[in-house]
Motif scaffolding. Structure first.
Motif, mmCIF file in Angstrom:
data_model
loop_
_atom_site.group_PDB
_atom_site.id
_atom_site.type_symbol
_atom_site.label_atom_id
_atom_site.label_comp_id
_atom_site.label_asym_id
_atom_site.label_seq_id
_atom_site.Cartn_x
_atom_site.Cartn_y
_atom_site.Cartn_z
ATOM 1 N N GLN A 151 -15.237 -103.345 -32.549
ATOM 2 C CA GLN A 151 -14.327 -103.924 -33.600
ATOM 3 C C GLN A 151 -14.886 -103.370 -34.999
ATOM 4 O OE1 GLN A 151 -15.009 -108.064 -32.541
ATOM 5 N NE2 GLN A 151 -12.957 -108.146 -32.922
ATOM 6 N N LEU A 152 -15.937 -103.517 -35.494
ATOM 7 C CA LEU A 152 -16.343 -103.043 -36.891
ATOM 8 C C LEU A 152 -16.240 -101.485 -37.262
ATOM 9 C CD1 LEU A 152 -19.374 -105.321 -37.689
ATOM 10 C CD2 LEU A 152 -16.952 -105.843 -38.172
ATOM 11 N N GLY A 153 -16.927 -100.922 -36.151
ATOM 12 C CA GLY A 153 -16.539 -99.413 -36.271
ATOM 13 C C GLY A 153 -15.317 -98.767 -36.462
ATOM 14 N N PRO A 154 -14.281 -99.291 -35.398
ATOM 15 C CA PRO A 154 -13.118 -98.702 -35.434
ATOM 16 C C PRO A 154 -12.499 -99.246 -36.805
ATOM 17 C CG PRO A 154 -13.322 -99.589 -33.216
ATOM 18 C CD PRO A 154 -14.726 -99.859 -34.120
ATOM 19 N N ALA A 155 -12.544 -100.416 -37.147
ATOM 20 C CA ALA A 155 -11.782 -101.088 -38.362
ATOM 21 C C ALA A 155 -12.313 -100.020 -39.491
ATOM 22 C CB ALA A 155 -12.257 -102.380 -38.571
ATOM 23 N N LYS A 186 -3.583 -101.812 -34.452
ATOM 24 C CA LYS A 186 -2.528 -102.337 -34.052
ATOM 25 C C LYS A 186 -2.038 -103.107 -35.315
ATOM 26 C CE LYS A 186 -4.051 -103.004 -29.304
ATOM 27 N NZ LYS A 186 -4.203 -103.946 -28.079
ATOM 28 N N THR A 187 -2.709 -103.401 -36.114
ATOM 29 C CA THR A 187 -2.091 -104.300 -37.444
ATOM 30 C C THR A 187 -1.999 -103.388 -38.719
ATOM 31 O OG1 THR A 187 -4.349 -105.198 -37.947
ATOM 32 C CG2 THR A 187 -2.896 -106.357 -36.681
ATOM 33 N N LEU A 188 -2.783 -103.402 -39.277
ATOM 34 C CA LEU A 188 -2.977 -102.451 -40.710
ATOM 35 C C LEU A 188 -1.936 -101.208 -40.444
ATOM 36 C CD1 LEU A 188 -5.312 -102.358 -43.480
ATOM 37 C CD2 LEU A 188 -4.205 -100.073 -42.834
ATOM 38 N N MET A 189 -2.406 -100.365 -39.487
ATOM 39 C CA MET A 189 -1.914 -99.020 -39.343
ATOM 40 C C MET A 189 -0.412 -99.119 -38.974
ATOM 41 S SD MET A 189 -2.479 -95.963 -39.541
ATOM 42 C CE MET A 189 -4.367 -95.441 -39.216
ATOM 43 N N SER A 190 -0.255 -99.931 -37.993
ATOM 44 C CA SER A 190 1.317 -100.223 -37.730
ATOM 45 C C SER A 190 2.090 -100.681 -38.706
ATOM 46 C CB SER A 190 1.346 -101.313 -36.376
ATOM 47 O OG SER A 190 0.488 -100.502 -35.147
ATOM 48 N N PRO A 220 2.849 -106.755 -36.486
ATOM 49 C CA PRO A 220 4.109 -105.725 -36.723
ATOM 50 C C PRO A 220 5.212 -106.441 -36.794
ATOM 51 C CG PRO A 220 2.359 -104.607 -36.034
ATOM 52 C CD PRO A 220 1.839 -105.933 -35.799
ATOM 53 N N GLU A 221 5.424 -107.205 -35.607
ATOM 54 C CA GLU A 221 7.041 -107.734 -35.169
ATOM 55 C C GLU A 221 7.114 -108.740 -36.042
ATOM 56 O OE1 GLU A 221 3.786 -109.047 -31.776
ATOM 57 O OE2 GLU A 221 4.059 -107.267 -32.925
#
Length: 340
Positions: A151-155, A186-190, A220-221
């Motif tokens: 979680q932290l690293g990818p974020a 999945k959230t911010l980038m999308s 995103p939806e």
């Protein structure tokens, strides 16, 4: 005669068995009926969290009692002390420590080597200083209970890719470290890609990430659904207020939105009027109904406005609503300076 003798012999044999029990029977009997049963191991006494924090680490009673409301007792005070020592050595002040423990009491029963140190290493490897890490964790201590690798690293990587520098990432995380709890891929980038697809400029999106990072962790939806609703209200997608309108509407549940519409209708506005107000000053829909009513009452007391339906003409509705928003923000900034 022989039969009688046999019966007596059998009787004597049974009596003999009853009188002379086997050693095994005797040992079983002693095990179950002996007064000297094996003693149970006594568990280590539990330590009350509030007392421990106050006496051992000089926490304020308020912070200690708040933590104790979630974690009442400690089985291993030594481990809890190692947690506090690690945070203190990492640059956390007494105020920081109290805030972290008060908000996430479970941290007291964490193993610092397994739970804490890997997270700190992720931040350090990403180029953040000790003081940066203190600021980020203090923003939302719950991130310490998230996975370092998953979680932290990818974020952090997503934020760095979008914002471009650690300084920019730090600015966002100091405002809302909690965004690290989400899957930003999945959230911010999308969501950034969705907004760009509707013609919103990257510079405006980046500006909003700095000021409203939590807006970008919606699904995103749900953002797409809101964009459709805003569009149906006649909003110009090229308007600079378009993104603001999306953010405001996303922050409101359908029920809350309907309550605000009902309130504005009670002031004499029609559906078209309300849509016009939203297009002109979308931020006012982010103000609570109670505050809107209070401010309108203040404005009407000046005698400059007439709330009757016949008075709603031209831009009168827009003017009073705009003043509601301005007045609310004036009060907010005034209260801020009073607290300083």
């Amino acid at each position: 005669m022989i039969t009688l003798i046999n019966k007596k012999l059998i009787s004597l044999s049974l009596t003999s068995v009853g009188l002379h029990k086997s050693p095994l029977c005797n040992s079983i009997s002693l095990f179950f009926y002996s007064s000297s049963r094996p003693k149970k191991w006594k568990s280590k006494p539990k330590i009350a969290v509030a007392e421990y924090l106050i006496s051992q680490h000089q926490f304020s009673p308020e912070a200690a009692l708040k933590a104790a409301s979630t974690v009442a007792y400690l089985k291993s005070p030594a481990e809890s002390s190692s947690v506090i020592s690690f945070l203190r050595e990492s640059g956390f002040s007494k105020t920081h420590l109290e805030d972290v423990v008060k908000r996430v009491p479970r941290i007291l029963i964490a193993n610092p080597d397994i739970v804490l140190k890997p997270k700190f290493k992720v931040f350090q490897d990403s180029g953040f200083s000790d003081s940066d890490i203190v600021d980020i964790v203090s923003s939302d201590p719950w991130i310490l209970l998230r996975s370092a690798d998953n979680q932290l690293g990818p974020a952090l990587l997503v934020l760095k890719n979008i914002l471009g520098s650690n300084a920019s990432v730090l600015k966002v995380l100091k405002l809302s470290g909690g965004v690290l709890k989400y899957d930003l891929e999945k959230t911010l980038m999308s969501n950034v890609e969705v907004l760009q697809s509707y013609g919103i400029k990257s510079s405006q999106i980046i500006k909003y990430i700095f000021h409203f990072p939590r807006f970008f962790v919606h699904k995103p939806e749900s953002i797409v659904d809101v964009i459709k609703r805003v569009d149906e209200m006649g909003f110009d997608m090229k308007s600079k207020r378009f993104l603001s309108a999306i953010r405001i509407m996303t922050s409101l549940t359908v029920e809350t939105w309907e309550r605000k519409v009902k309130l504005f209708k009670s002031l004499g506005l029609s559906e078209d009027d309300i849509s016009a107000v939203f297009r002109r000053v979308p931020q006012v829909f982010g103000v609570s109904e109670k505050k809107i009513e209070e401010v309108i009452e203040v404005l009407l007391s000046t005698g400059k406005y007439d709330i009757s339906k016949s008075a709603w003409s031209g831009n009168q509705d827009l003017l009073i609503i705009a003043e509601v928003y301005s007045f609310v923000h004036f009060c907010f900034f005034l209260s801020f300076f009073v607290r300083m």
